[in-house]
Design an enzyme around this catalytic site. Structure first.
Site, PDB file in Angstrom:
ATOM      1  NE  ARG A  52     -48.076 -83.796 -54.467  1.00 29.20           N
ATOM      2  CZ  ARG A  52     -47.139 -84.718 -54.615  1.00 29.20           C
ATOM      3  NH1 ARG A  52     -47.046 -85.404 -55.717  1.00 29.20           N
ATOM      4  NH2 ARG A  52     -46.291 -84.956 -53.647  1.00 29.20           N
ATOM      5  CB  THR A  53     -49.241 -77.531 -54.197  1.00 30.08           C
ATOM      6  OG1 THR A  53     -49.918 -78.693 -53.728  1.00 30.08           O
ATOM      7  CG2 THR A  53     -50.226 -76.383 -54.251  1.00 30.08           C
ATOM      8  CE  LYS A  81     -33.115 -60.762 -43.307  1.00 29.68           C
ATOM      9  NZ  LYS A  81     -32.939 -59.676 -44.283  1.00 29.68           N
ATOM     10  NE  ARG A 102     -48.947 -76.207 -49.467  1.00 31.90           N
ATOM     11  CZ  ARG A 102     -48.991 -77.445 -49.954  1.00 31.90           C
ATOM     12  NH1 ARG A 102     -48.007 -78.285 -49.699  1.00 31.90           N
ATOM     13  NH2 ARG A 102     -50.000 -77.839 -50.691  1.00 31.90           N
ATOM     14  CG  HIS A 130     -54.768 -77.832 -50.479  1.00 36.82           C
ATOM     15  ND1 HIS A 130     -54.470 -76.963 -51.505  1.00 36.82           N
ATOM     16  CD2 HIS A 130     -53.796 -78.785 -50.501  1.00 36.82           C
ATOM     17  CE1 HIS A 130     -53.379 -77.380 -52.113  1.00 36.82           C
ATOM     18  NE2 HIS A 130     -52.952 -78.479 -51.530  1.00 36.82           N
TER      19      HIS A 130
HETATM   20  C1  NCD Z   1     -51.808 -82.259 -49.732  1.00 39.50           C
HETATM   21  C2  NCD Z   1     -51.590 -81.091 -48.791  1.00 39.50           C
HETATM   22  O1  NCD Z   1     -50.590 -80.381 -48.927  1.00 39.50           O
HETATM   23  O2  NCD Z   1     -52.457 -80.892 -47.959  1.00 39.50           O
HETATM   24  N1  NCD Z   1     -50.843 -82.300 -50.744  1.00 39.50           N
HETATM   25  C3  NCD Z   1     -51.052 -81.612 -51.884  1.00 39.50           C
HETATM   26  O3  NCD Z   1     -51.122 -80.415 -51.917  1.00 39.50           O
HETATM   27  N2  NCD Z   1     -51.260 -82.321 -52.984  1.00 39.50           N
HETATM   28  C4  NCD Z   1     -51.958 -83.560 -49.045  1.00 39.50           C
HETATM   29  C5  NCD Z   1     -50.856 -83.981 -48.116  1.00 39.50           C
HETATM   30  O4  NCD Z   1     -49.843 -83.303 -47.964  1.00 39.50           O
HETATM   31  O5  NCD Z   1     -51.035 -85.053 -47.537  1.00 39.50           O
END
Ligand code: NCD
Length: 307
Positions: A52-53, A81, A102, A130
């Site tokens: 989703r992100t 690499k 990320r 986050h």
């Molecule tokens: C969260 C994360 O990545 O920290 N997910 C997200 O971005 N919606 C929560 C999770 O992974 O549990």
């Protein structure tokens, strides 16, 4: 001037209000924003799994009329690499106008932001923080509860490794008269750097408990989280703790009628599917709110970068 968002506290409360206002305007007038980022490129660098992100950032950029460049897998990028995060950030700065990143390591987004010549948005750095999930959470709380103050907020599950929890506490601790109820197994308690530096330091009331049922009646917001399997050192501990809390209709018996039930998703077993039809379930609304807040943030950072 180039500006990055690594931590939710990089945004002042006034800037959060500005982002919320933009997101609400986007919801009402999407056509006004359909070409706002025409000619601009967002690079999504995801060195850790995400659905989703990443899609939310990409959908956000598409809806702003911009383009997207994407790295979805560390194994298929030069990171495999041995390229450093700084070098990757410098290289991507030559191709794109803004980065969403990320990474499994805490602090990686900050390292990228220092090296990049374009804005970097932290889309999750290890167990640290986050901020854009928090933006989604804040818009959800604002739309459901109408305010950010005077709330009793229960956070349940993996409070140790859950980066969304750390960012949300940082954000909500800035508003008045909020109380936190920290619900977790002993092994997954909130790290002391958050408890001491954020809550105790500012005299914000909180209690710790292992019982979701006991906490339930007082809660205005209940933020459920997944036990973060990928941050465990051994499988045995994960298996023992993973189903510590499962929210179902029976557990909601003593909950307030206007409780706001949240979860950053993905859900594993933390919320029974039967809860999805309850009007208090807000976790799919959070997903949609996340896209609008990311649109607002991309717009703001690109606008500032152009000044
Ligand atoms: C969260 C994360 O990545 O920290 N997910 C997200 O971005 N919606 C929560 C999770 O992974 O549990």
């Amino acid at each position: 001037m180039k500006r990055s968002v690594i931590d939710i506290l990089d945004l002042t409360p006034a800037e959060l209000e500005e982002l919320l206002a933009t997101a609400l305007d986007i919801i009402d007038n999407p056509e006004k924003y359909a070409h706002a980022c025409a000619g601009k490129k967002l690079a999504t660098l995801f060195f850790e799994p995400s659905t989703r992100t990443r899609l939310s950032f990409e959908a956000a950029m598409h809806e702003l009329g911009g383009a997207v460049l994407s790295v979805t897998d560390a194994a298929s990028s030069s990171a495999s690499k041995g390229e450093s995060v700084s070098d990757t950030a410098k290289v991507v700065s030559c191709y794109a106008d803004i980065i969403a990143m990320r990474h499994p390591k805490e602090g990686a987004a900050l390292v990228a932001a220092r090296a990049a010549s374009i804005p970097v948005i932290n889309a999750g750095d290890g167990g640290h923080c986050h901020p854009t999930q928090t933006l989604a959470d804040l818009l959800t709380i604002r739309r459901q509860k109408g305010a950010f103050s005077g709330l009793t907020i229960g956070l349940c599950g993996d409070l140790k490794f859950g980066r969304t929890v750390h960012s949300l506490i940082n954000a909500m601790a800035r508003y008045e008269n909020n109380r936190f109820v920290l619900i977790s197994p002993d092994e997954l308690k909130l790290p002391s750097y958050v408890k001491k530096d954020v809550l105790a330091e500012r005299g914000i009331p909180y209690e710790q408990t292992t019982s979701l049922e006991d906490a339930m009646p007082q809660l205005d917001v209940l933020y459920m989280t997944r036990v973060q399997k990928e941050r465990f050192f051994n499988e045995e501990d994960y298996l023992r703790l993973k189903d510590s809390y499962i929210l179902d209709m029976a557990k909601l018996k003593n909950a307030k009628d206007d409780l706001c039930i949240m979860h950053p998703l993905p859900r594993v077993n933390e919320i029974a599917v039967e809860v999805d039809d309850d009007p208090r379930a807000c976790y799919f609304k959070q997903v949609l709110n996340g896209k609008y807040m990311r649109m607002a943030l991309i717009l703001k950072l690109l606008k500032e970068a152009a000044q």
